[in-house]
Design a protein around this motif. Structure first.
Motif, PDB file in Angstrom:
ATOM      1  N   TYR A   1      51.995  23.352   5.698  1.00 36.59           N
ATOM      2  CA  TYR A   1      52.119  22.167   4.872  1.00 36.59           C
ATOM      3  C   TYR A   1      53.582  21.958   4.517  1.00 36.59           C
TER       4      TYR A   1
ATOM      5  N   TYR B   1      56.016  19.335   2.017  1.00 38.75           N
ATOM      6  CA  TYR B   1      55.826  18.511   0.830  1.00 38.75           C
ATOM      7  C   TYR B   1      57.093  17.743   0.482  1.00 38.75           C
TER       8      TYR B   1
ATOM      9  N   TYR C   1      58.540  16.337  -3.201  1.00 37.81           N
ATOM     10  CA  TYR C   1      58.405  16.244  -4.646  1.00 37.81           C
ATOM     11  C   TYR C   1      59.533  15.371  -5.189  1.00 37.81           C
TER      12      TYR C   1
ATOM     13  N   GLN D   1      61.768  14.459  -8.802  1.00 37.16           N
ATOM     14  CA  GLN D   1      62.111  14.882 -10.160  1.00 37.16           C
ATOM     15  C   GLN D   1      62.942  13.806 -10.827  1.00 37.16           C
TER      16      GLN D   1
ATOM     17  N   LEU E   1      58.906  18.550 -11.702  1.00 36.97           N
ATOM     18  CA  LEU E   1      58.685  17.942 -10.385  1.00 36.97           C
ATOM     19  C   LEU E   1      57.281  17.348 -10.302  1.00 36.97           C
TER      20      LEU E   1
ATOM     21  N   LEU F   1      54.505  15.833  -7.344  1.00 33.80           N
ATOM     22  CA  LEU F   1      54.230  15.682  -5.921  1.00 33.80           C
ATOM     23  C   LEU F   1      54.173  14.220  -5.539  1.00 33.80           C
TER      24      LEU F   1
ATOM     25  N   PHE G   1      62.831  16.554  -3.515  1.00 35.65           N
ATOM     26  CA  PHE G   1      62.814  17.905  -2.955  1.00 35.65           C
ATOM     27  C   PHE G   1      61.832  17.984  -1.794  1.00 35.65           C
TER      28      PHE G   1
ATOM     29  N   THR H   1      55.457  25.670   2.851  1.00 40.09           N
ATOM     30  CA  THR H   1      54.716  26.875   2.509  1.00 40.09           C
ATOM     31  C   THR H   1      55.262  28.046   3.320  1.00 40.09           C
TER      32      THR H   1
ATOM     33  N   TYR I   1      50.969  31.242   2.952  1.00 41.14           N
ATOM     34  CA  TYR I   1      50.500  30.129   2.111  1.00 41.14           C
ATOM     35  C   TYR I   1      50.483  30.492   0.634  1.00 41.14           C
TER      36      TYR I   1
ATOM     37  N   THR J   1      53.392  30.900  -1.416  1.00 43.80           N
ATOM     38  CA  THR J   1      54.484  30.323  -2.208  1.00 43.80           C
ATOM     39  C   THR J   1      55.084  29.137  -1.475  1.00 43.80           C
ATOM     40  N   LEU J   2      55.864  28.361  -2.223  1.00 45.86           N
ATOM     41  CA  LEU J   2      56.632  27.258  -1.652  1.00 45.86           C
ATOM     42  C   LEU J   2      58.106  27.619  -1.659  1.00 45.86           C
TER      43      LEU J   2
ATOM     44  N   PHE K   1      61.636  25.604  -1.692  1.00 48.91           N
ATOM     45  CA  PHE K   1      62.172  24.268  -1.922  1.00 48.91           C
ATOM     46  C   PHE K   1      63.579  24.147  -1.349  1.00 48.91           C
ATOM     47  N   GLY K   2      63.913  22.956  -0.886  1.00 51.25           N
ATOM     48  CA  GLY K   2      65.300  22.646  -0.590  1.00 51.25           C
ATOM     49  C   GLY K   2      66.067  22.457  -1.882  1.00 51.25           C
TER      50      GLY K   2
ATOM     51  N   TYR L   1      53.006  29.682 -11.576  1.00 50.98           N
ATOM     52  CA  TYR L   1      54.325  30.010 -11.014  1.00 50.98           C
ATOM     53  C   TYR L   1      55.406  29.833 -12.078  1.00 50.98           C
TER      54      TYR L   1
ATOM     55  N   TYR M   1      59.583  29.132 -12.020  1.00 52.92           N
ATOM     56  CA  TYR M   1      60.783  28.821 -11.242  1.00 52.92           C
ATOM     57  C   TYR M   1      61.974  28.702 -12.183  1.00 52.92           C
TER      58      TYR M   1
ATOM     59  N   LEU N   1      65.228  24.790  -6.650  1.00 44.25           N
ATOM     60  CA  LEU N   1      64.262  25.597  -7.400  1.00 44.25           C
ATOM     61  C   LEU N   1      64.086  26.937  -6.703  1.00 44.25           C
TER      62      LEU N   1
ATOM     63  N   LEU O   1      61.831  30.583  -6.913  1.00 40.82           N
ATOM     64  CA  LEU O   1      60.645  31.198  -7.486  1.00 40.82           C
ATOM     65  C   LEU O   1      60.994  32.546  -8.091  1.00 40.82           C
TER      66      LEU O   1
ATOM     67  N   LEU P   1      46.311  28.428  -3.808  1.00 36.44           N
ATOM     68  CA  LEU P   1      47.666  28.711  -3.359  1.00 36.44           C
ATOM     69  C   LEU P   1      48.380  27.379  -3.119  1.00 36.44           C
ATOM     70  N   PRO P   2      49.673  27.425  -2.763  1.00 36.90           N
ATOM     71  CA  PRO P   2      50.440  26.182  -2.808  1.00 36.90           C
ATOM     72  C   PRO P   2      50.018  25.125  -1.814  1.00 36.90           C
TER      73      PRO P   2
ATOM     74  N   THR Q   1      48.311  20.914  -4.552  1.00 33.94           N
ATOM     75  CA  THR Q   1      49.403  20.337  -5.328  1.00 33.94           C
ATOM     76  C   THR Q   1      49.794  21.258  -6.470  1.00 33.94           C
TER      77      THR Q   1
ATOM     78  N   PHE R   1      53.769  20.596 -12.458  1.00 32.23           N
ATOM     79  CA  PHE R   1      54.880  21.213 -13.181  1.00 32.23           C
ATOM     80  C   PHE R   1      54.872  20.852 -14.653  1.00 32.23           C
TER      81      PHE R   1
END
Lengths: 111, 113
Positions: free
Chosen positions: A31, A33, A35, A37, A43, A45, A88, A92, A96, A98-99, A101-102, B33, B35, B43, B45, B97-98, B101, B104
Motif C-alpha cells: 500500500y 498513501y 497524507y 497536514q 496528518l 489520509l 506526505f 508500508t 505491513y 509500520t509506515l 513517511f517521506g 503509534y 511519531y 515523521l 516512528l 496494521l497500517p 487508515t 492522527f
C-alpha cells in the motif's frame, strides 16, 4: 531499509493543477498513501493505492503508480488556496506493521 | 467521537526532567503509534503497539519508553529529557496494521531547554 523521497516545495496558482512526486525503495510495498497536514494539525489520509493498481481517481485527486520505476504521484486538479498544506507520501513495510513517511512536500497555492 | 486526543498540547521541560505524553482513542482501534516530527525530517516512528499488550520499537526509540495501558490508551515517557527531544509528537491509531487508515491526534509540541 525503506526510504521515501519527495521534493520539498511546490508553488502553483489557484486553478492550476498540482503534481506532487514521490519515489520509494521497498519493492514489496503493498500500500502507498498520501497524507495531508494543515498548519498546526495532525496528518489526515487523503487517499491510498494498492500496488497492483496503476491509477486511482477520487474527485479532484488522481494517484498514478509506476511500480517499475517505484514512482508515485498525486495530482490535484483545480488547486484551491485551501489545498495549501504539507503532503506526505508513505509506504508500508514488508510486514505491513509500520509506515515509512517521506519528508513531505509543502504546497503553496497563490490566488 | 473525539477520535485521537493528546495531552498536553504544549510542554516546556528542562534537560533531565521526565514527563509522560498521553494519548487516547475512542474508535476501538487495535493499533497505536507514536511519531516525532522535526523540520526537514518528516515523521519518524518512535514506538508502536500492534495490539493491546504488545509494543515494538520503531525507527527512533532511544530515550523513550511506552505503555499500552489498555486498548484505548498509549503513553510515551521521556525519562530524562534532552534538547534533542525537542519536537512535535503525534499519536496515531488504526483499526489493524497500517494497511488501514491511520488517524492522527493534534500533536504535542515539546521544548527541552
Amino acid at each position: 531499509g525503506e526510504d521515501v523521497e519527495q521534493s520539498l516545495f511546490l508553488s502553483v496558482r489557484e486553478g492550476d493543477s498540482s503534481v506532487i512526486n514521490c519515489t520509494y525503495t521497498d519493492s514489496s510495498s503493498t500500500y502507498l498513501y498520501w497524507y495531508k497536514q494543515e498548519p498546526g494539525a495532525g496528518l489526515q489520509l487523503l487517499t491510498y493505492i494498492f500496488s497492483n493498481m496503476d491509477m486511482k481517481q477520487d474527485q479532484r485527486l488522481t494517484v498514478l503508480l509506476n511500480k517499475k520505476d517505484k514512482h508515485l504521484s498525486l495530482r490535484i486538479a483545480d488547486t484551491q488556496t485551501g489545498d495549501s498544506a504539507i503532503y506526505f507520501c508513505a509506504e508500508t513495510d514488508s510486514g505491513y506493521s509500520t509506515l515509512t513517511f517521506g519528508k513531505g512536500t509543502m504546497l503553496l497555492v497563490s490566488p | 467521537n473525539a477520535g485521537v486526543t493528546q495531552t498536553p498540547k504544549f510542554q516546556v521541560l528542562k534537560t533531565g526532567q521526565s514527563m509522560t505524553l498521553q494519548c487516547a482513542q475512542d474508535m476501538n482501534h487495535n493499533s497505536m503509534y507514536w511519531y516525532r516530527q522535526d523540520p526537514g525530517m518528516g515523521l519518524r516512528l518512535i514506538y508502536y503497539s500492534a495490539s493491546e499488550g504488545t509494543t515494538d520499537k520503531g525507527e527512533v526509540p532511544n530515550g523513550y519508553n511506552v505503555s499500552r495501558l489498555n486498548k484505548r490508551e498509549f503513553s510515551l515517557r521521556l525519562e530524562s529529557a534532552a534538547p534533542s527531544q525537542t519536537s512535535v509528537y503525534f499519536c496515531a491509531s488504526s483499526e489493524a496494521l497500517p494497511a488501514d487508515t491511520q488517524y492522527f491526534g493534534p500533536g504535542t509540541r515539546l521544548t527541552v531547554l
